[in-house]
Design an enzyme around this catalytic site. Structure first.
Site, mmCIF file in Angstrom:
data_model
loop_
_atom_site.group_PDB
_atom_site.id
_atom_site.type_symbol
_atom_site.label_atom_id
_atom_site.label_comp_id
_atom_site.label_asym_id
_atom_site.label_seq_id
_atom_site.Cartn_x
_atom_site.Cartn_y
_atom_site.Cartn_z
ATOM 1 N N ASN A 199 0.859 -1.065 -0.044
ATOM 2 C CA ASN A 199 0.190 -0.051 -0.006
ATOM 3 C C ASN A 199 0.852 1.287 -0.044
ATOM 4 O OD1 ASN A 199 -1.503 2.165 1.072
ATOM 5 N ND2 ASN A 199 -3.322 0.782 1.531
ATOM 6 N N HIS A 247 0.754 6.322 1.682
ATOM 7 C CA HIS A 247 1.439 7.192 2.486
ATOM 8 C C HIS A 247 2.882 7.932 1.685
ATOM 9 C CE1 HIS A 247 -0.456 6.594 5.892
ATOM 10 N NE2 HIS A 247 -0.144 5.367 6.117
ATOM 11 N N ARG A 274 3.163 18.852 0.991
ATOM 12 C CA ARG A 274 3.441 20.055 0.154
ATOM 13 C C ARG A 274 2.479 20.612 -1.224
ATOM 14 N NH1 ARG A 274 8.901 21.942 1.538
ATOM 15 N NH2 ARG A 274 8.926 21.923 3.739
ATOM 16 N N HIS A 276 -5.837 3.636 -2.101
ATOM 17 C CA HIS A 276 -6.954 3.887 -1.492
ATOM 18 C C HIS A 276 -7.199 5.306 -2.142
ATOM 19 C CE1 HIS A 276 -9.872 4.535 2.071
ATOM 20 N NE2 HIS A 276 -10.677 4.730 1.043
ATOM 21 N N ARG A 332 -9.438 8.077 -1.473
ATOM 22 C CA ARG A 332 -10.575 8.572 -0.622
ATOM 23 C C ARG A 332 -11.231 9.634 -1.339
ATOM 24 N NH1 ARG A 332 -9.090 6.958 4.798
ATOM 25 N NH2 ARG A 332 -10.614 8.428 5.548
ATOM 26 N N ARG A 350 -7.015 12.915 0.325
ATOM 27 C CA ARG A 350 -6.103 13.551 1.101
ATOM 28 C C ARG A 350 -4.564 12.901 0.694
ATOM 29 N NH1 ARG A 350 -7.161 10.283 6.832
ATOM 30 N NH2 ARG A 350 -9.261 11.426 6.347
ATOM 31 N N HIS A 351 -4.783 11.765 -0.059
ATOM 32 C CA HIS A 351 -3.325 11.322 -0.631
ATOM 33 C C HIS A 351 -3.387 10.945 -1.825
ATOM 34 C CE1 HIS A 351 -5.064 7.529 0.772
ATOM 35 N NE2 HIS A 351 -4.972 7.772 2.051
ATOM 36 N N GLU A 404 -8.788 0.318 -3.052
ATOM 37 C CA GLU A 404 -9.714 0.415 -1.925
ATOM 38 C C GLU A 404 -10.422 1.597 -2.384
ATOM 39 O OE1 GLU A 404 -7.250 1.105 1.521
ATOM 40 O OE2 GLU A 404 -6.289 -0.837 1.202
ATOM 41 N N THR A 424 -6.818 6.367 9.612
ATOM 42 C CA THR A 424 -6.868 5.519 8.702
ATOM 43 C C THR A 424 -8.071 4.876 8.810
ATOM 44 O OG1 THR A 424 -5.589 3.601 8.138
ATOM 45 C CG2 THR A 424 -5.588 4.092 10.639
ATOM 46 N N THR A 425 -8.169 3.707 8.218
ATOM 47 C CA THR A 425 -9.370 3.045 8.016
ATOM 48 C C THR A 425 -9.848 2.337 9.352
ATOM 49 O OG1 THR A 425 -9.134 2.649 5.782
ATOM 50 C CG2 THR A 425 -10.769 1.398 6.617
ATOM 51 N N GLU A 431 -11.091 -9.233 3.014
ATOM 52 C CA GLU A 431 -9.911 -8.862 3.801
ATOM 53 C C GLU A 431 -9.964 -8.669 5.118
ATOM 54 O OE1 GLU A 431 -7.216 -6.005 1.842
ATOM 55 O OE2 GLU A 431 -6.582 -5.172 3.652
ATOM 56 N N HIS A 469 -3.885 -4.384 7.656
ATOM 57 C CA HIS A 469 -3.798 -3.079 8.774
ATOM 58 C C HIS A 469 -2.877 -3.570 10.006
ATOM 59 C CE1 HIS A 469 -5.880 0.418 9.263
ATOM 60 N NE2 HIS A 469 -5.237 0.442 10.437
ATOM 61 N N GLY A 471 1.130 -1.515 4.262
ATOM 62 C CA GLY A 471 1.443 -0.056 3.894
ATOM 63 C C GLY A 471 2.552 0.748 4.987
ATOM 64 N N HIS A 472 1.812 1.126 6.023
ATOM 65 C CA HIS A 472 2.644 2.137 6.880
ATOM 66 C C HIS A 472 3.974 1.301 7.304
ATOM 67 C CE1 HIS A 472 3.560 3.905 10.754
ATOM 68 N NE2 HIS A 472 3.127 5.220 9.930
HETATM 69 N N1 PXP Z 1 -5.641 -2.837 4.036
HETATM 70 C C1 PXP Z 1 -6.649 -2.002 4.020
HETATM 71 C C2 PXP Z 1 -8.226 -2.207 3.500
HETATM 72 C C3 PXP Z 1 -6.367 -0.775 4.475
HETATM 73 O O1 PXP Z 1 -7.346 0.475 4.427
HETATM 74 C C4 PXP Z 1 -5.155 -0.214 4.810
HETATM 75 C C5 PXP Z 1 -4.808 0.981 5.642
HETATM 76 O O2 PXP Z 1 -4.807 1.861 4.449
HETATM 77 C C6 PXP Z 1 -4.176 -1.360 4.687
HETATM 78 C C7 PXP Z 1 -4.533 -2.671 4.579
HETATM 79 C C8 PXP Z 1 -2.809 -1.057 5.220
HETATM 80 O O3 PXP Z 1 -2.601 -0.935 6.535
HETATM 81 P P1 PXP Z 1 -1.139 -0.477 7.137
HETATM 82 O O4 PXP Z 1 -0.966 0.776 6.503
HETATM 83 O O5 PXP Z 1 -1.384 -0.479 8.527
HETATM 84 O O6 PXP Z 1 -0.181 -1.543 6.584
#
Ligand code: PXP
Length: 243
Positions: free
Chosen positions: A7, A10, A18, A43, A45, A49-50, A70, A100-101, A151, A198, A220-221
């Site tokens: 993901n 970020h 910026r 995602h 949104r 926002r991103h 997403e 976040t979600t 998921e 997540h 992602g994060h």
């Molecule tokens: N899966 C879904 C459906 C999400 O909404 C997210 C967060 O955007 C992730 C996975 C990834 O989560 P993380 O950034 O905590 O790894």
């Protein structure tokens, strides 16, 4: 083999801080794929926002593996998905105030809006998953509205893991593992593909891999966080060389 979807939201978050042109999530996606990512997850949104519409367009052209979009049910993003046709879509709940979600989608078998969205996406040839809490009844409802995959939201498990640093004698963590296992079994019984995501990190990922029939992780994060740190030394050296 478990499919890794990276993901890259970020990366776009840093760019949007910026409102400029770097870092480009499209470049990040190409590098993630060079590193072995099986797919790229973004995602789009409602508040943009991103990830931006332009990112999705370019990612659709450039991602070599699976592009997983997403999106929320009640957003105009469904029409964008139908026009863009990513290989996969994950329907998520979306609230403007959230960081976040937070939490999984509420799913009931007679939710006509959700069923309608699933039908439209599937008719366009897009594999549809629902981002849900790990709960067997919700898994059954996901199948009833026509989803092909679920998921499982691993956020509560990840928090429990962090609180005890993964100690397997911790009752709260054990409870979260049992929720995930029960939902995973239910997904198998209902013939749904099993994905999870997540809060998954380098430290906790190993404790998820035993889930039966797990096919895909979306992370992602933690990956973006590590990319910032492992790239810092080289980035500073490159600037130093110019100065
Ligand atoms: N899966 C879904 C459906 C999400 O909404 C997210 C967060 O955007 C992730 C996975 C990834 O989560 P993380 O950034 O905590 O790894």
């Amino acid at each position: 083999m478990i499919h890794l979807g990276v993901n890259i939201d970020h990366v776009a978050t840093v760019r949007q801080a910026r409102r400029t042109i770097e870092p480009d999530p499209v470049a990040a996606a190409a590098l993630a794929e060079l590193g072995g990512a099986d797919g790229i997850t973004v995602h789009l949104r409602e508040d943009r926002r991103h990830i931006q519409d332009r990112d999705l367009r370019l990612l659709r052209e450039t991602v070599q593996g699976v592009l997983n979009l997403e999106l929320a049910v009640e957003s105009g993003v469904v029409d964008i998905a139908l026009a863009t046709k990513p290989q996969q879509a994950c329907i998520v709940p979306e609230r403007r105030q959230e960081v976040t979600t937070e939490g999984g989608l509420r799913v009931s078998a007679d939710d006509r809006a959700l069923r309608g969205t699933v039908d439209r996406l599937r008719a366009a040839g897009i594999l549809v998953s629902l981002f849900i809490e790990p709960d067997p009844a919700t898994v059954a409802a996901a199948q009833a509205v026509g989803a092909e995959a679920v998921e499982l939201h691993t956020g509560a498990w990840a928090e429990a893991w962090l609180a005890c640093r993964g100690r397997d004698d911790d009752a709260a963590l054990r409870r979260q593992v049992e929720r995930l296992e029960a939902a995973a079994h239910a997904a198998g019984e209902h013939g749904l593909r099993l994905h999870a995501g997540h809060g998954i990190t380098y430290r906790n990922v190993g404790d998820l891999l035993h889930l039966p029939l797990l096919r895909e992780l979306n992370i992602g994060h933690s990956i973006i966080s590590r990319a910032v740190l492992v790239g810092m030394e080289r980035a500073v050296r490159d600037m130093k060389d110019l100065i």
